[in-house]
Design a protein around this motif. Sequence first.
Motif, PDB file in Angstrom:
ATOM      1  N   ALA A 149       0.825  -1.216   0.000  1.00  0.00           N
ATOM      2  CA  ALA A 149       0.000   0.000   0.000  1.00  0.00           C
ATOM      3  C   ALA A 149       0.857   1.263   0.000  1.00  0.00           C
ATOM      4  O   ALA A 149       0.827   2.046   0.942  1.00  0.00           O
ATOM      5  CB  ALA A 149      -0.926  -0.024   1.220  1.00  0.00           C
TER       6      ALA A 149
ATOM      7  N   GLU B 126      -2.101   4.382  -2.079  1.00  0.00           N
ATOM      8  CA  GLU B 126      -2.716   5.185  -1.005  1.00  0.00           C
ATOM      9  C   GLU B 126      -2.470   6.665  -1.273  1.00  0.00           C
ATOM     10  O   GLU B 126      -1.529   7.268  -0.765  1.00  0.00           O
ATOM     11  CB  GLU B 126      -2.162   4.761   0.357  1.00  0.00           C
TER      12      GLU B 126
ATOM     13  N   VAL C  81      -7.315   3.270   5.564  1.00  0.00           N
ATOM     14  CA  VAL C  81      -6.597   1.990   5.524  1.00  0.00           C
ATOM     15  C   VAL C  81      -7.456   0.865   6.116  1.00  0.00           C
ATOM     16  O   VAL C  81      -7.466  -0.261   5.611  1.00  0.00           O
ATOM     17  CB  VAL C  81      -5.210   2.113   6.228  1.00  0.00           C
TER      18      VAL C  81
ATOM     19  N   GLU D   8       7.539   1.206  11.416  1.00  0.00           N
ATOM     20  CA  GLU D   8       7.075   2.539  11.845  1.00  0.00           C
ATOM     21  C   GLU D   8       5.554   2.586  12.009  1.00  0.00           C
ATOM     22  O   GLU D   8       5.031   3.521  12.602  1.00  0.00           O
ATOM     23  CB  GLU D   8       7.537   3.606  10.850  1.00  0.00           C
ATOM     24  N   HIS D   9       4.856   1.582  11.506  1.00  0.00           N
ATOM     25  CA  HIS D   9       3.395   1.572  11.644  1.00  0.00           C
ATOM     26  C   HIS D   9       2.906   0.880  12.920  1.00  0.00           C
ATOM     27  O   HIS D   9       1.704   0.860  13.176  1.00  0.00           O
ATOM     28  CB  HIS D   9       2.753   0.907  10.425  1.00  0.00           C
TER      29      HIS D   9
HETATM   30  N1  GLU Z   1       0.725   4.064   2.779  1.00  0.00           N
HETATM   31  C1  GLU Z   1       1.540   3.677   3.863  1.00  0.00           C
HETATM   32  C2  GLU Z   1       2.989   3.979   3.583  1.00  0.00           C
HETATM   33  O1  GLU Z   1       3.356   4.157   2.440  1.00  0.00           O
HETATM   34  C3  GLU Z   1       1.472   2.206   4.167  1.00  0.00           C
HETATM   35  C4  GLU Z   1       0.324   1.896   4.958  1.00  0.00           C
HETATM   36  C5  GLU Z   1       0.171   0.493   5.385  1.00  0.00           C
HETATM   37  O2  GLU Z   1       0.891  -0.393   4.888  1.00  0.00           O
HETATM   38  O3  GLU Z   1      -0.699   0.252   6.189  1.00  0.00           O
HETATM   39  O4  GLU Z   1       3.750   4.032   4.524  1.00  0.00           O
END
Ligand code: GLU
Length: 437
Positions: free
Chosen positions: A12, A46, A160, A177-178
Amino acid sequence: MTSSQKIVTRFAPSPTGKAHAGGYRTAMYAWLFARQQGGEFVLRIEDTDRTRNTPEAKDDIYEALQWLGLKHDRMYIQSENLERHGEVLQQLIKENKAYVSNEESKDGSGLKKDVIRFRNPNKTVTFIDLIRGPITIDTTDLGDFVIARTIDDPVYHLAVVVDDHDEGITHVIRAEEHISNTPRHILIHEALGWSIPQYAHLPLVLTADKKKLSKRKGALAMTDYAKLGYLPEAVFNCITMLGWNPADPGSEREIFSVSELIERFDFERMQKSGAVFREEKLDWFNREYIKLLSSADFFAHATPFVPLWVAKEELLKAETLLRERIAKFADVAVFFEEHEYLFREPPVDSAMLVWKNETLDKAKVHLATLAALLEGTVDWSGEGIKTVVMPYAEKEGKGSVLWPLRVALSGKEKSPDPFTIAEIIGKEKTLARLSMW
Ligand code: GLU
């Protein structure tokens, strides 16, 4: 997730800049896992951050994925789902799980505007990360976090979750980082009564000095590696091994084909700490993959980098040398630029022929003598030539003889030794370059 459920992973990316090795490692793992499980790999662009998106970045993503062979089974553009995101926002507001809040804007203008906030139940969320095991986070500190600027402008956290649910994503594989975002996402999934996907947060990809790999830290875009003539299989192999080791216990094997990587993929062997990406290592992988190329494939890759002045038969003769010297195919252009004298008569500056405090006349005498000595040489190999030249050089002084010899053959201050050059250019050209003085 039930055992019969089809595995669906996604990549994404946000199209805000050209992505590098770290981003594409995420894509590779999501793809490998989907392929291994007979599942589906979804590409989702995204692009809800309207101010930072660029069409070039989007094209760059398509180009890189295609080059790496990461074909998606389905694809979505997040901004095309805005209506659906709006519906979900309305539903959350109606159920009192979110609310519109009129607040002073953060831009310092003093103006007030509406944002939509999620009503945080302020609880502790635990999820099992496939790499890190159970992770527990108290969400109280997050407060009632923002999920949209307006009904038709959701922020990442809302978009998301809706997309992961609607697209049937079973495994969210994404960067470390997420991790701090995941509790927010779980709360939103729960508020909507939706099942929660499994999460795997990948270790960081670091530079040699242990900083997070980024464009600012000099990381190249994946598409730059394509342009530099790296082989996609080599890049694939190298990058998948950042923080994951598919080798059998005790084995130091590093070369794995894509089908072997699919077969061996797992989360258990993934490390939790950051993994260092070194360009020298990528060069090593690329050299290994170049070794495996047939001559025909080698030349197919090399040709775009060969200067126009190189004749076909000269190119074919240079194969061994090229294979020894290049790490990536862009090096072919550099090789020919630096070794033009192997193929064409070099301009030679007579002043450069002079060794230290000696004279040009002295250099000319040496060159004439060498030409005479070499004329009768039968064994025209580097060793054969050396055997003829060295007794004379040792008698007259090595520098005094070998320096003008090398310069006369190459026109350069620096080059391989004169015996190697003479062998490559052949007897006729060697004698011609020595006799012209
Ligand atoms: N769009 C997000 C990014 O590029 C990733 C989001 C996700 O993987 O949940 O960091």
